[in-house]
Design an enzyme around this catalytic site. Structure first.
Site, PDB file in Angstrom:
ATOM      1  N   ASN A   7       4.049  41.052   0.921  1.00 36.54           N
ATOM      2  CA  ASN A   7       4.070  42.681   0.663  1.00 36.54           C
ATOM      3  C   ASN A   7       4.287  43.202   1.719  1.00 36.54           C
ATOM      4  O   ASN A   7       3.508  43.333   2.740  1.00 36.54           O
ATOM      5  CB  ASN A   7       2.662  42.976   0.128  1.00 36.54           C
ATOM      6  CG  ASN A   7       2.426  44.403  -0.119  1.00 36.54           C
ATOM      7  OD1 ASN A   7       3.369  45.319  -0.202  1.00 36.54           O
ATOM      8  ND2 ASN A   7       1.439  44.676  -0.662  1.00 36.54           N
ATOM      9  N   ARG A  91       6.770  41.742  -3.340  1.00 33.96           N
ATOM     10  CA  ARG A  91       6.479  43.035  -4.083  1.00 33.96           C
ATOM     11  C   ARG A  91       7.192  43.794  -3.524  1.00 33.96           C
ATOM     12  O   ARG A  91       7.660  44.480  -2.330  1.00 33.96           O
ATOM     13  CB  ARG A  91       4.911  43.223  -3.496  1.00 33.96           C
ATOM     14  CG  ARG A  91       4.537  44.614  -4.142  1.00 33.96           C
ATOM     15  CD  ARG A  91       3.256  45.168  -3.618  1.00 33.96           C
ATOM     16  NE  ARG A  91       2.823  46.438  -4.416  1.00 33.96           N
ATOM     17  CZ  ARG A  91       2.436  47.361  -3.658  1.00 33.96           C
ATOM     18  NH1 ARG A  91       2.326  47.514  -2.362  1.00 33.96           N
ATOM     19  NH2 ARG A  91       2.261  48.632  -4.580  1.00 33.96           N
ATOM     20  N   HIS A 180       1.196  50.302  -9.784  1.00 28.71           N
ATOM     21  CA  HIS A 180       0.159  49.222  -9.971  1.00 28.71           C
ATOM     22  C   HIS A 180       0.379  48.203 -11.049  1.00 28.71           C
ATOM     23  O   HIS A 180      -0.430  47.648 -11.699  1.00 28.71           O
ATOM     24  CB  HIS A 180      -1.116  49.811 -10.040  1.00 28.71           C
ATOM     25  CG  HIS A 180      -1.791  50.607  -9.044  1.00 28.71           C
ATOM     26  ND1 HIS A 180      -2.270  51.766  -9.209  1.00 28.71           N
ATOM     27  CD2 HIS A 180      -1.749  50.300  -7.757  1.00 28.71           C
ATOM     28  CE1 HIS A 180      -2.714  52.270  -7.923  1.00 28.71           C
ATOM     29  NE2 HIS A 180      -2.220  51.442  -7.226  1.00 28.71           N
ATOM     30  N   ARG A 241      -4.629  61.334  -2.319  1.00 29.02           N
ATOM     31  CA  ARG A 241      -3.906  62.121  -3.204  1.00 29.02           C
ATOM     32  C   ARG A 241      -4.443  63.026  -4.125  1.00 29.02           C
ATOM     33  O   ARG A 241      -5.343  62.616  -4.722  1.00 29.02           O
ATOM     34  CB  ARG A 241      -2.860  61.031  -3.962  1.00 29.02           C
ATOM     35  CG  ARG A 241      -2.054  60.087  -3.036  1.00 29.02           C
ATOM     36  CD  ARG A 241      -1.281  59.274  -3.877  1.00 29.02           C
ATOM     37  NE  ARG A 241      -0.427  58.149  -2.984  1.00 29.02           N
ATOM     38  CZ  ARG A 241      -0.741  56.823  -3.430  1.00 29.02           C
ATOM     39  NH1 ARG A 241      -1.318  56.322  -4.322  1.00 29.02           N
ATOM     40  NH2 ARG A 241       0.000  56.108  -2.618  1.00 29.02           N
ATOM     41  N   GLU A 384      -3.291  40.793  -7.290  1.00 28.76           N
ATOM     42  CA  GLU A 384      -2.008  41.130  -7.536  1.00 28.76           C
ATOM     43  C   GLU A 384      -0.981  39.945  -6.974  1.00 28.76           C
ATOM     44  O   GLU A 384      -0.008  39.504  -7.270  1.00 28.76           O
ATOM     45  CB  GLU A 384      -1.781  42.410  -6.626  1.00 28.76           C
ATOM     46  CG  GLU A 384      -2.147  43.520  -7.783  1.00 28.76           C
ATOM     47  CD  GLU A 384      -2.020  44.983  -7.089  1.00 28.76           C
ATOM     48  OE1 GLU A 384      -3.203  45.133  -6.371  1.00 28.76           O
ATOM     49  OE2 GLU A 384      -1.097  45.729  -7.028  1.00 28.76           O
TER      50      GLU A 384
END
Ligand code: AMP
Length: 397
Positions: A7, A91, A180, A241, A384
């Protein structure tokens, strides 16, 4: 086969080496400050002590080489040589409309990822750097790209189109993509398995609540809606956010504060959410601690966060005309029992009730609703990296 999961960010790189037979993590680690002074590799081999290696990493190729050296090191390594890495799963954040599933990396795939990079200018170029660095150091080892957006590509047009002039979609592909996806895919599948069912026969809502957060509606195995949008800014209130808000606020604040659109974007992504609201931190543990000490802004931020999650769950019950299971995952969803309870208090109308005792867990797979509940409430830790390793194996075996 051992699969290296990568990643790659602009100045960081996370990795896990996973044995695909046992699905055990052989080693994992993180390269930080790539291309900046003070580069650091933290390598954690399974069953051995963590090692910290401070050494210059001027670029990602050097970082990958250091990862390989750590994995094959006589003392803290877990494999003898590079030959024991059968494939690499990367990823990749944005696959645009081009990728509805994971793919083996080819020159055409790299070109296609480059073509959608304007949709994720901070992430996709870094993901591509990771791919090319691995190709340089591991020539001949198959690479797979696993996209954060892919699982959501099954959304119908009514869920992904914005109320904007259609030409923006035609010219620039402005639409909802969602993120996601690897987590929503893994957790919805796992939730169904835990209930002894197939998700192809179920309506599931997944609440991925971490520093970034998103909710998705998975109807008979397919994502039909999700809360993040063209970028990860839309939807829930997150760590930093804003999530959903009146778009007219942007111009209003730009004029009042003399900000450029880019500066406003930075405020919405980095300085908003529970951080901006509470003034305390983006970390939910800090905000909870502040709330416990009587900090009213911390309380207001948490209340707004939980309320927004509950509203999305309600919206997705409507979108699917029902729900069989609601699964909580990621840092907050897996670990914060109080948060899960507060969200579930809004859901009594579904004929479900959380079981306080069963809910008293952290990071464990469990059904947390009372016996006989019409809708199963669940805690389902995401993984993940394992999902990326599984998809990589599927494509290279
Ligand atoms: P993630 O992005 O999935 O790594 O999630 C990070 C978020 O999870 C941070 O805001 C953490 O504060 C939060 N988190 C992790 N553990 C806990 C916990 N025990 N209680 C509340 N929040 C937690």
């Amino acid at each position: 086969m051992n699969i290296l999961v990568i990643n790659c960010g602009s100045s960081s790189l996370k990795y896990q080496l996973i044995d695909s037979n046992s699905e055990k993590v052989l080693a994992k680690g993180l390269c930080e400050r790539i291309g900046i002074d003070g580069s650091l590799l933290t390598h954690t081999p399974a069953g051995k002590d963590k090692v910290k290696i401070e050494t210059p990493m001027p670029n990602h190729t050097v970082a990958i080489q250091l990862v390989i050296d750590a994995l094959t090191n006589a003392e803290h390594g877990v494999i003898e040589s590079l030959d024991e890495i059968g494939a690499v799963g990367h990823r990749v954040v944005h696959g645009g409309e081009k990728f509805a599933s994971s793919v083996v990396v080819t020159d055409e795939v790299i070109k296609a990822i480059e073509e959608v990079s304007d949709l994720a200018p901070l992430h996709n170029p870094a993901n591509l750097i990771g791919i090319s660095a691995c190709q340089e150091i591991m020539p001949g080892v198959p690479m797979v790209a696993v996209f954060d957006t892919a699982f959501h590509q099954t959304m119908p047009e009514k869920a992904y189109l914005y109320g904007l002039p259609y030409e923006y979609y035609e010219k620039y592909k402005v639409r909802r993509y969602g993120f996601h996806g690897t987590s929503h895919d893994y957790v919805s599948d796992r939730a169904a398995q835990m209930l002894g069912k197939s998700r192809d026969d179920m309506k599931i809502i997944v609440c991925h609540l971490g520093n970034g957060g998103s909710v998705s509606a998975v109807d008979h195995g397919k994502c039909v809606d999700t809360s993040m949008g063209m970028t990860p800014l839309e939807g829930l209130i997150m760590g930093t956010r804003s999530g959903d808000m009146d778009p007219a606020i942007c111009d209003f604040i730009c004029q009042k504060e003399g900000l450029t659109p880019a500066q406003m974007n930075n405020v919405l992504n980095k300085k908003s959410g529970v951080l901006g609201m509470s003034g305390v931190s983006s970390d939910f543990r800090d905000i909870e601690a502040a709330e416990a000490e009587g900090n009213q802004r911390a309380k207001a931020a948490l209340d707004a966060f939980y309320y927004r999650v509950a509203k999305y769950i309600g919206a997705y019950v409507a979108a699917m005309n029902g729900v069989d299971a609601i699964a909580f995952t990621a840092g907050v969803g897996e670990n914060n029992a109080i948060g899960r309870a507060i969200i579930c208090e809004y859901l009594g109308y579904l004929g479900t009730e959380i079981d306080a005792e069963k809910n008293n867990i952290r990071g464990e797979e469990r059904v947390i609703s009372k016996d006989g509940s019409k809708v199963a409430l669940m805690c389902v830790p995401t993984n993940e990296e394992l999902a990326i390793a599984r998809q990589t194996l599927e494509l290279v075996k």
